[in-house]
Design a protein around this motif. Sequence first.
Motif, PDB file in Angstrom:
ATOM      1  N   SER A  58      62.629 105.846 153.652  1.00  0.00           N
ATOM      2  CA  SER A  58      64.017 105.483 153.334  1.00  0.00           C
ATOM      3  C   SER A  58      64.409 105.980 151.951  1.00  0.00           C
ATOM      4  CB  SER A  58      64.179 103.966 153.414  1.00  0.00           C
ATOM      5  OG  SER A  58      65.483 103.575 153.082  1.00  0.00           O
ATOM      6  N   VAL A  59      63.474 105.955 150.999  1.00  0.00           N
ATOM      7  CA  VAL A  59      63.754 106.486 149.655  1.00  0.00           C
ATOM      8  C   VAL A  59      63.994 107.986 149.724  1.00  0.00           C
ATOM      9  CG1 VAL A  59      62.785 106.843 147.354  1.00  0.00           C
ATOM     10  CG2 VAL A  59      62.480 104.651 148.509  1.00  0.00           C
ATOM     11  N   PHE A  60      63.187 108.697 150.499  1.00  0.00           N
ATOM     12  CA  PHE A  60      63.369 110.137 150.635  1.00  0.00           C
ATOM     13  C   PHE A  60      64.740 110.480 151.228  1.00  0.00           C
ATOM     14  CE2 PHE A  60      58.530 110.582 150.893  1.00  0.00           C
ATOM     15  CZ  PHE A  60      58.453 110.933 149.561  1.00  0.00           C
ATOM     16  N   GLN A  61      65.212 109.661 152.145  1.00  0.00           N
ATOM     17  CA  GLN A  61      66.494 109.929 152.786  1.00  0.00           C
ATOM     18  C   GLN A  61      67.664 109.806 151.819  1.00  0.00           C
ATOM     19  OE1 GLN A  61      66.719 107.342 156.183  1.00  0.00           O
ATOM     20  NE2 GLN A  61      65.126 108.447 157.308  1.00  0.00           N
ATOM     21  N   LYS A  62      67.489 109.058 150.741  1.00  0.00           N
ATOM     22  CA  LYS A  62      68.551 108.909 149.742  1.00  0.00           C
ATOM     23  C   LYS A  62      68.594 110.070 148.748  1.00  0.00           C
ATOM     24  CE  LYS A  62      69.665 104.812 151.284  1.00  0.00           C
ATOM     25  NZ  LYS A  62      70.957 104.588 151.984  1.00  0.00           N
ATOM     26  N   MET A  63      67.582 110.911 148.752  1.00  0.00           N
ATOM     27  CA  MET A  63      67.506 112.006 147.783  1.00  0.00           C
ATOM     28  C   MET A  63      68.296 113.219 148.246  1.00  0.00           C
ATOM     29  SD  MET A  63      63.485 112.048 146.676  1.00  0.00           S
ATOM     30  CE  MET A  63      62.718 110.657 145.836  1.00  0.00           C
ATOM     31  N   GLY A  64      68.617 114.085 147.292  1.00  0.00           N
ATOM     32  CA  GLY A  64      69.194 115.375 147.608  1.00  0.00           C
ATOM     33  C   GLY A  64      68.130 116.334 148.119  1.00  0.00           C
ATOM     34  N   THR A  65      68.561 117.493 148.580  1.00  0.00           N
ATOM     35  CA  THR A  65      67.628 118.434 149.188  1.00  0.00           C
ATOM     36  C   THR A  65      66.578 118.916 148.200  1.00  0.00           C
ATOM     37  OG1 THR A  65      69.373 119.176 150.698  1.00  0.00           O
ATOM     38  CG2 THR A  65      67.469 120.605 150.436  1.00  0.00           C
ATOM     39  N   MET A  66      66.975 119.283 146.990  1.00  0.00           N
ATOM     40  CA  MET A  66      66.028 119.802 146.005  1.00  0.00           C
ATOM     41  C   MET A  66      65.029 118.734 145.579  1.00  0.00           C
ATOM     42  SD  MET A  66      66.815 121.672 142.365  1.00  0.00           S
ATOM     43  CE  MET A  66      67.781 122.926 143.218  1.00  0.00           C
ATOM     44  N   GLN A  84      57.883 113.540 158.347  1.00  0.00           N
ATOM     45  CA  GLN A  84      58.124 112.713 159.516  1.00  0.00           C
ATOM     46  C   GLN A  84      59.510 112.066 159.492  1.00  0.00           C
ATOM     47  OE1 GLN A  84      56.017 112.288 162.248  1.00  0.00           O
ATOM     48  NE2 GLN A  84      54.996 114.018 161.247  1.00  0.00           N
ATOM     49  N   GLY A  85      60.021 111.804 158.302  1.00  0.00           N
ATOM     50  CA  GLY A  85      61.322 111.148 158.208  1.00  0.00           C
ATOM     51  C   GLY A  85      62.504 112.097 158.124  1.00  0.00           C
ATOM     52  N   ARG A  86      62.252 113.408 158.049  1.00  0.00           N
ATOM     53  CA  ARG A  86      63.358 114.359 157.924  1.00  0.00           C
ATOM     54  C   ARG A  86      63.964 114.637 159.290  1.00  0.00           C
ATOM     55  NH1 ARG A  86      64.671 119.035 154.191  1.00  0.00           N
ATOM     56  NH2 ARG A  86      63.053 118.190 152.844  1.00  0.00           N
ATOM     57  N   GLN A  87      65.278 114.501 159.373  1.00  0.00           N
ATOM     58  CA  GLN A  87      65.998 114.746 160.614  1.00  0.00           C
ATOM     59  C   GLN A  87      66.983 115.907 160.496  1.00  0.00           C
ATOM     60  OE1 GLN A  87      67.818 111.036 161.716  1.00  0.00           O
ATOM     61  NE2 GLN A  87      65.873 110.115 162.335  1.00  0.00           N
ATOM     62  N   ARG A  88      67.249 116.367 159.280  1.00  0.00           N
ATOM     63  CA  ARG A  88      68.186 117.466 159.072  1.00  0.00           C
ATOM     64  C   ARG A  88      67.470 118.615 158.372  1.00  0.00           C
ATOM     65  NH1 ARG A  88      73.397 114.948 156.215  1.00  0.00           N
ATOM     66  NH2 ARG A  88      74.113 117.066 156.622  1.00  0.00           N
ATOM     67  N   LEU A  89      67.745 119.829 158.828  1.00  0.00           N
ATOM     68  CA  LEU A  89      67.087 121.003 158.267  1.00  0.00           C
ATOM     69  C   LEU A  89      68.045 122.185 158.302  1.00  0.00           C
ATOM     70  CD1 LEU A  89      64.339 122.008 157.166  1.00  0.00           C
ATOM     71  CD2 LEU A  89      63.789 122.733 159.500  1.00  0.00           C
ATOM     72  N   SER A  90      68.063 122.954 157.213  1.00  0.00           N
ATOM     73  CA  SER A  90      68.886 124.155 157.115  1.00  0.00           C
ATOM     74  C   SER A  90      67.980 125.340 156.785  1.00  0.00           C
ATOM     75  CB  SER A  90      69.962 123.995 156.034  1.00  0.00           C
ATOM     76  OG  SER A  90      70.756 125.155 155.927  1.00  0.00           O
ATOM     77  N   LEU A  91      68.085 126.418 157.586  1.00  0.00           N
ATOM     78  CA  LEU A  91      67.227 127.577 157.433  1.00  0.00           C
ATOM     79  C   LEU A  91      68.060 128.843 157.264  1.00  0.00           C
ATOM     80  CD1 LEU A  91      64.610 126.892 160.256  1.00  0.00           C
ATOM     81  CD2 LEU A  91      64.360 126.405 157.823  1.00  0.00           C
ATOM     82  N   GLN A  92      67.564 129.754 156.429  1.00  0.00           N
ATOM     83  CA  GLN A  92      68.138 131.081 156.333  1.00  0.00           C
ATOM     84  C   GLN A  92      67.659 131.871 157.549  1.00  0.00           C
ATOM     85  OE1 GLN A  92      70.333 132.239 154.179  1.00  0.00           O
ATOM     86  NE2 GLN A  92      70.401 130.343 152.976  1.00  0.00           N
ATOM     87  N   ALA A  93      68.566 132.189 158.442  1.00  0.00           N
ATOM     88  CA  ALA A  93      68.196 132.751 159.740  1.00  0.00           C
ATOM     89  C   ALA A  93      67.982 134.255 159.659  1.00  0.00           C
ATOM     90  CB  ALA A  93      69.258 132.404 160.780  1.00  0.00           C
ATOM     91  N   HIS A  94      67.012 134.683 158.855  1.00  0.00           N
ATOM     92  CA  HIS A  94      66.653 136.090 158.766  1.00  0.00           C
ATOM     93  C   HIS A  94      65.632 136.432 159.847  1.00  0.00           C
ATOM     94  CE1 HIS A  94      67.763 135.822 154.222  1.00  0.00           C
ATOM     95  NE2 HIS A  94      68.811 135.731 155.014  1.00  0.00           N
ATOM     96  N   ALA A  95      65.528 137.696 160.175  1.00  0.00           N
ATOM     97  CA  ALA A  95      64.638 138.119 161.255  1.00  0.00           C
ATOM     98  C   ALA A  95      63.176 137.802 160.936  1.00  0.00           C
ATOM     99  CB  ALA A  95      64.814 139.615 161.516  1.00  0.00           C
ATOM    100  N   GLU A  96      62.783 137.805 159.660  1.00  0.00           N
ATOM    101  CA  GLU A  96      61.392 137.586 159.289  1.00  0.00           C
ATOM    102  C   GLU A  96      60.928 136.161 159.527  1.00  0.00           C
ATOM    103  OE1 GLU A  96      63.721 138.759 157.326  1.00  0.00           O
ATOM    104  OE2 GLU A  96      63.261 140.905 157.183  1.00  0.00           O
TER     105      GLU A  96
END
Length: 516
Positions: A58-66, A84-96
């Motif tokens: 729950s503490v981790f969920q209150k933090m910013g991404t960095m 285990q508690g992360r539900q949101r993820l943003s990825l740079q969708a490069h081919a590599e």
Amino acid sequence: MGQGASSVSCASARDIKGEEEEEEDAQEEAMMQVQMQLQRHHTDEDYTVYLPDECLASVFQKMGTMDRNQSSLVCKRWHHVEAQGRQRLSLQAHAEIISYLPSIFMRFDHITKLALRGDRKTTSINDKALFLVGRHCTHLRKLKIKGCRQLTDDGIDLFARVVSSTLRKLSCGTCSFGARGVNAIVHHCTLLEELTVKRLRGLVEGPAEYIGPGCGSIRRLCLKELFNAQLFGPLIAGSKNLHSLMVCRNSGNWDSLLSIISEQVSSLVELHMERLHLSDRGLQAVSRWQQLEVLYVVKTTECTNLGLSAIAEGCKRLRKLHVDGSKSNRIGDDGLIALASKCRELQEVVLIGINVTAASLDLMASNCSSLERLALCNSETVGDIELSCITSKCHSLKRLCLKGCSISDQGMRGLAAGCPRLIKVKIKKCRGVTWESAYWLQVHRPRLEVSLDCEAPEAQMTEAPRVVEEIAEAEPDVMAPLPRPRSPLAKVKLALVASSSFVACSLLRWSSSRGK
């Protein structure tokens, strides 16, 4: 005898003094040992071991991404709990990234919301990578794809089959697949509730293919900057539970399409129309939605008072109305009088480029008793008389915005006694309003937030405090701090403070407590 007694007493005194010094030394040594133990206790013991994993997550969920990414590297336990508690993820969708996808989703195996962002300078992910995303993200509910130009209709079709039982929201922009890919999504994803399509390049190429009707589960549909947006007609008409529809900057004539849609869909509550080729015929079709509560008509080409009158007759439950008539200049008092007469539940009204007068404003203020927000922008007919009408009759008004109007300081002073619930006034590009009236209003209503965008001249800045002092001497109980215009540097500092990270705020609170 006397000398022996004195020598004994001196010896006993020395003994007593020696004992006291020994006791003091012993106390000092004990204190040093206690301090060393406390320091060792503070440096060695980790209090987070007493926290359950749920609390730490729950503490981790209150933090910013960095901050969250950095905290996950503290120890193995934090690394595991954060993943285990992360539900949101943003990825740079490069081919590599395709070779790293299995390990990424092996660690983050509870992702429900995923964003894949490509750019013009690099090659984006392909169909195989998107298939891996669908196969490993077994809990995926929301997906945003942007700038992935290597995705094709075949890849979207395969992906839709993999996530058919979980996906509820999809947003795709600046991609190269076309109508066949969108059809695969709306056909296989039976739980899909929200769909956003922006700048889909595949609709321009190849033969025209209609999209829909789908499974009928969509509740929110957004179409922006599409060349063949009319191809979505069957999908809109087949979405019987459609709640919100947004069509912005799309080509083609929308009058006929809205007529067909309004006959098939009856549950629409929110409608946004911006920069469309639309006339009064289209607004008459919109008037069939009797449950409509939110309506945006922004920079349409041929809408007039007749269309607004039709909206007033059919959509009597309107709560929010935004009308921008700056393109056509064919909407005025007649349409607004019809709306004020019929739509008495209005709470928010924004009028841009419409020359309203005291007649329509007076009727709106009298009939719409729940009106809380009013914005009048770029209206040549709004002056002190119209502002006086607002201040005297809009008793529920909380926010007022006037931009590019012909009001003056005299009209501004009328706000001191009117609109008892008013909490914020925003004045922009109104040349007749000076900082002197803003100071005066702030003094008489200290709790009212006054925002004025003009820079105060030097002479005016020296004159305004004198006026405030004179008023303060007459009424000492209503003195308030003086409003000052913010410089660009001050705005940047305020933005940085407002967006400060969780760890930074904690460090600031810790340092302030230590200073005390």
